[in-house]
Design an enzyme around this catalytic site. Sequence first.
Site, PDB file in Angstrom:
ATOM      1  N   GLU A 168      20.448  21.102  -5.961  1.00 20.42           N
ATOM      2  CA  GLU A 168      19.875  19.920  -5.317  1.00 20.42           C
ATOM      3  C   GLU A 168      18.362  19.880  -5.498  1.00 20.42           C
ATOM      4  OE1 GLU A 168      21.119  19.794  -1.262  1.00 20.42           O
ATOM      5  OE2 GLU A 168      23.241  19.903  -1.806  1.00 20.42           O
ATOM      6  N   CYS A 215      11.079  18.791  -3.758  1.00 19.40           N
ATOM      7  CA  CYS A 215      11.651  19.973  -3.116  1.00 19.40           C
ATOM      8  C   CYS A 215      12.718  20.501  -4.073  1.00 19.40           C
ATOM      9  CB  CYS A 215      12.257  19.564  -1.777  1.00 19.40           C
ATOM     10  SG  CYS A 215      13.183  20.901  -0.991  1.00 19.40           S
ATOM     11  N   CYS A 266      23.033  30.799  -2.337  1.00 19.74           N
ATOM     12  CA  CYS A 266      22.073  31.704  -1.702  1.00 19.74           C
ATOM     13  C   CYS A 266      22.837  32.876  -1.097  1.00 19.74           C
ATOM     14  CB  CYS A 266      21.285  30.988  -0.611  1.00 19.74           C
ATOM     15  SG  CYS A 266      20.020  32.041   0.152  1.00 19.74           S
ATOM     16  N   CYS A 326      22.682  32.264   5.974  1.00 15.37           N
ATOM     17  CA  CYS A 326      22.299  31.665   7.259  1.00 15.37           C
ATOM     18  C   CYS A 326      23.430  30.759   7.761  1.00 15.37           C
ATOM     19  CB  CYS A 326      20.995  30.883   7.121  1.00 15.37           C
ATOM     20  SG  CYS A 326      19.650  31.923   6.537  1.00 15.37           S
ATOM     21  N   CYS A 339      23.106  26.828   7.607  1.00 10.92           N
ATOM     22  CA  CYS A 339      22.669  26.260   6.329  1.00 10.92           C
ATOM     23  C   CYS A 339      23.869  26.080   5.401  1.00 10.92           C
ATOM     24  CB  CYS A 339      21.636  27.190   5.691  1.00 10.92           C
ATOM     25  SG  CYS A 339      21.249  26.781   3.980  1.00 10.92           S
ATOM     26  N   CYS A 341      19.337  21.318   3.266  1.00 10.22           N
ATOM     27  CA  CYS A 341      19.613  22.232   2.168  1.00 10.22           C
ATOM     28  C   CYS A 341      21.114  22.433   1.911  1.00 10.22           C
ATOM     29  CB  CYS A 341      18.956  23.534   2.582  1.00 10.22           C
ATOM     30  SG  CYS A 341      19.211  24.898   1.531  1.00 10.22           S
TER      31      CYS A 341
HETATM   32  N1  SAH Z   1      15.696  30.169   1.531  1.00  7.14           N
HETATM   33  C1  SAH Z   1      14.424  29.693   1.919  1.00  7.14           C
HETATM   34  C2  SAH Z   1      14.096  28.333   1.351  1.00  7.14           C
HETATM   35  C3  SAH Z   1      15.213  27.338   1.287  1.00  7.14           C
HETATM   36  S1  SAH Z   1      15.834  26.797   2.838  1.00  7.14           S
HETATM   37  C4  SAH Z   1      14.295  29.695   3.423  1.00  7.14           C
HETATM   38  O1  SAH Z   1      15.290  29.862   4.113  1.00  7.14           O
HETATM   39  O2  SAH Z   1      13.176  29.544   3.886  1.00  7.14           O
HETATM   40  C5  SAH Z   1      14.521  25.718   3.344  1.00  7.14           C
HETATM   41  C6  SAH Z   1      14.472  25.451   4.828  1.00  7.14           C
HETATM   42  O3  SAH Z   1      15.591  24.649   5.245  1.00  7.14           O
HETATM   43  C7  SAH Z   1      14.508  26.710   5.672  1.00  7.14           C
HETATM   44  O4  SAH Z   1      13.458  26.697   6.615  1.00  7.14           O
HETATM   45  C8  SAH Z   1      15.857  26.614   6.347  1.00  7.14           C
HETATM   46  O5  SAH Z   1      15.885  27.305   7.560  1.00  7.14           O
HETATM   47  C9  SAH Z   1      16.022  25.119   6.500  1.00  7.14           C
HETATM   48  N2  SAH Z   1      17.384  24.668   6.776  1.00  7.14           N
HETATM   49  C10 SAH Z   1      18.521  25.061   6.175  1.00  7.14           C
HETATM   50  N3  SAH Z   1      19.578  24.427   6.707  1.00  7.14           N
HETATM   51  C11 SAH Z   1      19.097  23.589   7.657  1.00  7.14           C
HETATM   52  C12 SAH Z   1      19.688  22.669   8.560  1.00  7.14           C
HETATM   53  N4  SAH Z   1      20.999  22.462   8.578  1.00  7.14           N
HETATM   54  N5  SAH Z   1      18.876  21.980   9.401  1.00  7.14           N
HETATM   55  C13 SAH Z   1      17.535  22.185   9.390  1.00  7.14           C
HETATM   56  N6  SAH Z   1      16.914  23.039   8.562  1.00  7.14           N
HETATM   57  C14 SAH Z   1      17.686  23.740   7.707  1.00  7.14           C
HETATM   58 FE1  SF4 Z   2      19.431  30.781   1.960  1.00  7.50          FE
HETATM   59 FE2  SF4 Z   2      19.857  28.598   3.390  1.00  7.50          FE
HETATM   60 FE3  SF4 Z   2      19.143  30.867   4.591  1.00  7.50          FE
HETATM   61 FE4  SF4 Z   2      17.336  29.562   3.079  1.00  7.50          FE
HETATM   62  S1  SF4 Z   2      18.282  28.819   4.956  1.00  7.50           S
HETATM   63  S2  SF4 Z   2      17.802  31.759   3.094  1.00  7.50           S
HETATM   64  S3  SF4 Z   2      18.718  28.726   1.496  1.00  7.50           S
HETATM   65  S4  SF4 Z   2      21.036  30.520   3.447  1.00  7.50           S
END
Ligand code: SAH
Ligand code: SF4
Length: 357
Positions: free
Chosen positions: A103, A116, A123, A127, A130, A348
Site C-alpha cells: 500500500e 506514505c 510485517c 501488532c 494493525c 496501515c
Molecule cells: N511499523 C512502523 C511503521 C508502519 S505503521 C510502526 O509501527 O511505527 C505506521 C503507524 O500506523 C504506526 O504508528 C501504527 O501504530 C499505526 N497504525 C497501525 N494500525 C493502525 C490502526 N488500525 N489505527 C491507527 N493507527 C494504526
Molecule cells: Fe508492523 Fe503494523 Fe506494528 Fe507497524 S503497526 S510494526 S506495520 S504490525
Amino acid sequence: MSATNSPRSLHDLPFPALEEALTRADVRPIHTRALWRALHREAALDLQTRADFLPPLRRWVEAHTAPGGPFFLDTPQAVADLRSTDGHTRKFLLRLRDGQTVETVLMAYPGRSTACVSTQAGCAMGCTFCATGKAGFTRHLRPGEIVAQVLHCQRILRDEGKPGLRNLVLMGMGEPLHNYDAVMTALEILTDRRGTNIGPAHVTLSTVGVIPGILRLARENSPYALALSLHAATDAERRVLIPASRRWPLADLLGACRTYCHATGRRIFIEWTLIAGVNDTPSHARQLAAALEGIAAHVNLIPLNPTAAYAGAPTASAPAQAFKGILQAAGFPSTLRQRRGIDIAAGCGQLRGALQE
Ligand code: SAH
Ligand code: SF4
C-alpha cells in the site's frame, strides 16, 4: 555483469552505483546524470525511447534494460486506486514483480504533498490493532521497490498538474528498522538533490521500537525525523498491543531514545494510537508523561482506525482532548489528529486486507 547474475533494478542503485554500472560497460561517467534525471527527477518509464540520451547512453540502455538484460525498472502496477471523499488522499495498492502487493498513500495538499510508503510486504511485529501485523510477514522490500512507490506518486502529482512531493513518511506496511539497509539505500536515492530531492528533514521514519535500529540511527547521525510508535508506557500493556516488544523492554527502548536525541540533537515524535479503555485514560497520560522524562518528544495522538480483526474502538473526542491536556501540562507538546483518508481504509494494511477478503 555476468549472465548468471539475476537482473537488478536500476531503481535499486544510488548515484555512485549507477555510475559504476555505466563505467563497467565503458560508458563515461558524465552520462550518469542524464540517466539519473530521467529515472528520479522525471520518474520516466520509457528509457528505451528517449531522444535526449546521447548515443553511448542510448546504446547502454537498449542493451542493458531490454527483456533478458542485466537490469530492469521497478514499475509496480496499481491494482487499486481509491480516492477519499475529501479529495486530498489517494491510496494505491501496488503490485510488485513477484505479485506481492503493498500500500502507498498520497496526501496531496497545495504545495505540500506527502507520500506514505511501505517498507515490507507484511510485517513481522504482529501488532494486534494493525491490519498488516495481523496478516504477518512475507518479505522485505528492495530499495527500488520503496523508491518506485514514491515515483508512482510523483507521476500522479504531475498528471494532476501539481508540484512534486515535499514530505515522505515510512508509515505504510512494514517495520522500516527491520529492513534497515534497504530503507537507508532508498532514502539515499530519494533525497539525492540531482533526482527526487526530498529534503532529509522532510522524511519521517516510523518504528515500533527496534532498539538496535534506533541506536544505529543515532550512531550514523541520521538526518531523518524519527517517530516511535509507543502506544503504551508499561511493558505489560505494550506487550499486549505489540507482541514483538517483548524483545525490547521499555526501559532500554527509552534509553535508546535518549541516546538518539543526544547524538542527533533531534526530538522524537511519539505515536500513540488512542484505543477506548485500553490506553486512553488520564492515568495512561500521566504514565506516558513520566516515561518521556528527559526525552525531547512531540506526541502524535491518533484515534484508532477500526479494523475487522481487532475489537477495539477509537477514543472519543472528549477523553482524547483530556489526554492531550495532561501531556501539555507536563510540558509535552502534542497533536491530536485523524488518520487521513479513513474512508478509503488508509489505516496501515487495511486496503490489502479488504481486497483479499
Ligand atoms: N511499523 C512502523 C511503521 C508502519 S505503521 C510502526 O509501527 O511505527 C505506521 C503507524 O500506523 C504506526 O504508528 C501504527 O501504530 C499505526 N497504525 C497501525 N494500525 C493502525 C490502526 N488500525 N489505527 C491507527 N493507527 C494504526
Ligand atoms: Fe508492523 Fe503494523 Fe506494528 Fe507497524 S503497526 S510494526 S506495520 S504490525
